[in-house]
Design an enzyme around this catalytic site. Sequence first.
Site, PDB file in Angstrom:
ATOM      1  N   ASN A  39       0.860  -1.187   0.000  1.00 50.66           N
ATOM      2  CA  ASN A  39       0.000   0.000   0.000  1.00 50.66           C
ATOM      3  C   ASN A  39       0.894   1.234   0.000  1.00 50.66           C
ATOM      4  OD1 ASN A  39      -1.903   1.990   0.377  1.00 50.66           O
ATOM      5  ND2 ASN A  39      -2.467   1.380   2.452  1.00 50.66           N
TER       6      ASN A  39
ATOM      7  N   GLU B 121      -5.869  -4.913  10.509  1.00 55.33           N
ATOM      8  CA  GLU B 121      -4.821  -3.940  10.823  1.00 55.33           C
ATOM      9  C   GLU B 121      -5.185  -3.208  12.112  1.00 55.33           C
ATOM     10  OE1 GLU B 121      -2.523  -2.211   7.176  1.00 55.33           O
ATOM     11  OE2 GLU B 121      -4.597  -1.576   7.040  1.00 55.33           O
TER      12      GLU B 121
ATOM     13  N   HIS C 178     -10.003   1.039   4.919  1.00 48.32           N
ATOM     14  CA  HIS C 178      -8.735   1.276   5.619  1.00 48.32           C
ATOM     15  C   HIS C 178      -8.948   2.284   6.745  1.00 48.32           C
ATOM     16  CE1 HIS C 178      -4.585   2.396   6.428  1.00 48.32           C
ATOM     17  NE2 HIS C 178      -4.230   1.281   5.819  1.00 48.32           N
TER      18      HIS C 178
END
EC number: 5.3.1.1
Length: 234
Positions: free
Chosen positions: A8, A159, A90
């Site tokens: 990313n 994450e 995200h």
Amino acid sequence: MTKIAMANFKSAMPIFKSHAYLKELEKTLKPQHFDRVFVFPDFLGLLPNSFLHFTLGAQNAYPRDCGAFTGEITSKHLEELKIHTLLIGHSERRTLLKESPSFLKEKFDFFKDKNFKIVYCIGEDLTTREKGFRAVKEFLSEQLENIDLNYSNLIVAYEPIWAIGTKKSASLEDIYLTHGFLKQILNQKTPLLYGGSVNVQNAKEILGIDSVDGLLIGSASWELENFKTIISFL
């Protein structure tokens, strides 16, 4: 399950460096890497997708075909570039850009209908982590409850927010426990990746955990040689 590595670039890579990186990576890899290696440049770092040795994806898109959406790119733009892979959810978009659960569901449903491969990101903040594992499980379950977990083109990336960009990865035990819990929720065919201060030094150990199907890598992927090293661990 075959292990996966995803890079990313966020908004950190100069445009021409991004283009050069993609072309050099294509020369380095082989066709068998196509479903195992993914790269997500920023919008200006994208190129027409003629790559055969890795999968090129977008970091974001607006859930419409086209229209009056100033500053956004839409599915038509990505399809013109032959890009059919997308990050959704995200934490930087959830927190900095205030993308709500309802909007993330709208995005997911729209691009699911387009048969995009979706990398759906989830993760708890430090406050939740400090409340204990039960709170973490409830938090992550809520993040997943509005999307179709049986979608065949879904990849989930865990994450923990407190580990992103902090150089403080979750411990191997934390990853083992959290991934073990998430595997109970997800379809058994859905890959589950870990992200959060992954680097060359810890990538191999993290990949050694059975419930970790791959890595979503931020700054450690911005230098091609580092990313190639991590790919060699797959």
